[in-house]
Design an enzyme around this catalytic site. Structure first.
Site, PDB file in Angstrom:
ATOM      1  N   TYR A 132       0.841  -1.202   0.000  1.00 24.20           N
ATOM      2  CA  TYR A 132       0.000   0.000   0.000  1.00 24.20           C
ATOM      3  C   TYR A 132       0.871   1.244   0.000  1.00 24.20           C
ATOM      4  CZ  TYR A 132      -4.179  -2.573   1.620  1.00 24.20           C
ATOM      5  OH  TYR A 132      -5.247  -3.419   1.747  1.00 24.20           O
ATOM      6  N   TYR A 171      -0.212  -9.840   1.149  1.00 26.62           N
ATOM      7  CA  TYR A 171       0.857  -9.147   1.877  1.00 26.62           C
ATOM      8  C   TYR A 171       0.963  -9.665   3.309  1.00 26.62           C
ATOM      9  CZ  TYR A 171      -3.037  -6.131   3.434  1.00 26.62           C
ATOM     10  OH  TYR A 171      -4.225  -5.650   3.930  1.00 26.62           O
ATOM     11  N   ARG A 181      -2.095 -11.894   4.419  1.00 25.37           N
ATOM     12  CA  ARG A 181      -3.490 -11.652   4.040  1.00 25.37           C
ATOM     13  C   ARG A 181      -3.745 -12.162   2.631  1.00 25.37           C
ATOM     14  NH1 ARG A 181      -7.179  -8.386   5.374  1.00 25.37           N
ATOM     15  NH2 ARG A 181      -8.251 -10.336   5.098  1.00 25.37           N
ATOM     16  N   HIS A 184      -7.045  -8.969  -1.586  1.00 30.57           N
ATOM     17  CA  HIS A 184      -8.394  -8.425  -1.364  1.00 30.57           C
ATOM     18  C   HIS A 184      -8.471  -6.976  -1.790  1.00 30.57           C
ATOM     19  CE1 HIS A 184      -6.035  -7.488   2.246  1.00 30.57           C
ATOM     20  NE2 HIS A 184      -6.733  -6.369   2.276  1.00 30.57           N
ATOM     21  N   HIS A 186     -10.582  -3.521  -0.619  1.00 27.31           N
ATOM     22  CA  HIS A 186     -11.490  -2.909   0.357  1.00 27.31           C
ATOM     23  C   HIS A 186     -12.573  -2.134  -0.390  1.00 27.31           C
ATOM     24  CE1 HIS A 186      -8.869  -3.580   3.922  1.00 27.31           C
ATOM     25  NE2 HIS A 186      -7.902  -3.532   3.018  1.00 27.31           N
TER      26      HIS A 186
END
Ligand SMILES: [Fe+2]
Length: 267
Positions: A132, A171, A181, A184, A186
């Protein structure tokens, strides 16, 4: 003896539990859930395998808000503020981001299956390397100068939203040793009144990390958590250009899309 070995392993991992320990906890809790009851359609707020949920889950009953009162002062947005180009996350930074170009689309529906029109749908996600653009995300994967990971759009008359993006990578996070994780995206949807706001995560089908992930598994009902997994759609996939996934969002009723667990910004 087994307890002692678990402690030794935890010590060797710098105080973090192993995936094996977390998976055993997930399995143990799942065994206590009666899937036929259909009772737990939302993430459990205190779910021990998701370690930080233990300390920060609410310990008192939630305060119920008067929906009409909330409407008087809650923020709203103007439809005219949303540029159609904001739905394409691959064109925002003057160059092509690296990764699998993909279209994610679906409908926003109410509990009766009716389209929810002109609703703001916002997304944020990691890049193809699982990183991110966020100060708290410092794991050693590259940032992509051509990708912010943020987009938004309005649903059309059929309740359809559509994004063009890059498939995010998995990640690592610090819930336990070697925790990853699943990939995905959000999502935030406002719904028809402020109290319907839904913030959740969409996953990709066939991801082996789903079974290991305490955030995904914190929704105990198997069919409810499956509602967070998109469907690959070959008709949506475009020749020599992009893959395609379909995922509907239901705001109310028995088939309501579950909330994402209460995650930190970069989880
Ligand atoms: Fe995330």
């Amino acid at each position: 003896m087994a307890e002692q070995m678990t402690d030794d392993v935890a010590d060797a991992l710098g105080g973090l539990d192993s995936q094996q320990t977390i998976s055993a906890e997930i399995a143990r809790i799942a065994q206590t859930y009666d899937a036929a009851s259909g009772e737990e359609l939302q993430p459990r707020r205190d779910y021990p395998p998701y370690r930080s949920s233990l300390l920060r889950h609410p310990t008192k009953a939630l305060q119920q808000a008067d929906p009409e009162g909330v409407e008087l002062w809650s923020p709203c947005f103007g439809e005219r503020d949303v540029d159609p180009l904001e739905a394409d996350l691959t064109i925002q930074r003057g160059g092509e981001p690296i990764g699998e170009r993909t279209v994610v689309t679906g409908r926003v529906l109410d509990g009766a299956g009716r389209p929810v029109r002109r609703q703001l749908v916002e997304v944020w996600q990691a890049n193809a390397g699982g990183r991110y653009i966020h100060q708290r995300d410092q794991h050693p994967a590259p940032l992509d100068p051509h990708f912010t990971g943020m987009g938004r759009c309005l649903t059309d008359d059929d309740g359809v939203y559509r994004f063009t993006t890059i498939k995010p990578g998995p990640y690592p996070w610090r819930n336990h040793h070697n925790a990853w994780r699943p990939a995905h995206i959000h999502f935030s949807v406002f719904g028809t009144d402020f109290t319907q706001r839904l913030v959740t995560q969409m996953y990709f089908p066939g991801d082996p990390l789903l079974a290991l992930d305490p955030i995904y598994q914190s929704i105990l009902d198997p069919s409810a958590r499956q509602r967070l997994v998109a469907t690959y759609d070959h008709d949506l996939t475009r020749h020599e250009w992009s893959t395609g996934y379909r995922w509907d969002i239901v705001l109310t009723g028995a088939r309501r899309t579950p909330l994402g667990a209460d995650t930190e910004e970069t989880s």
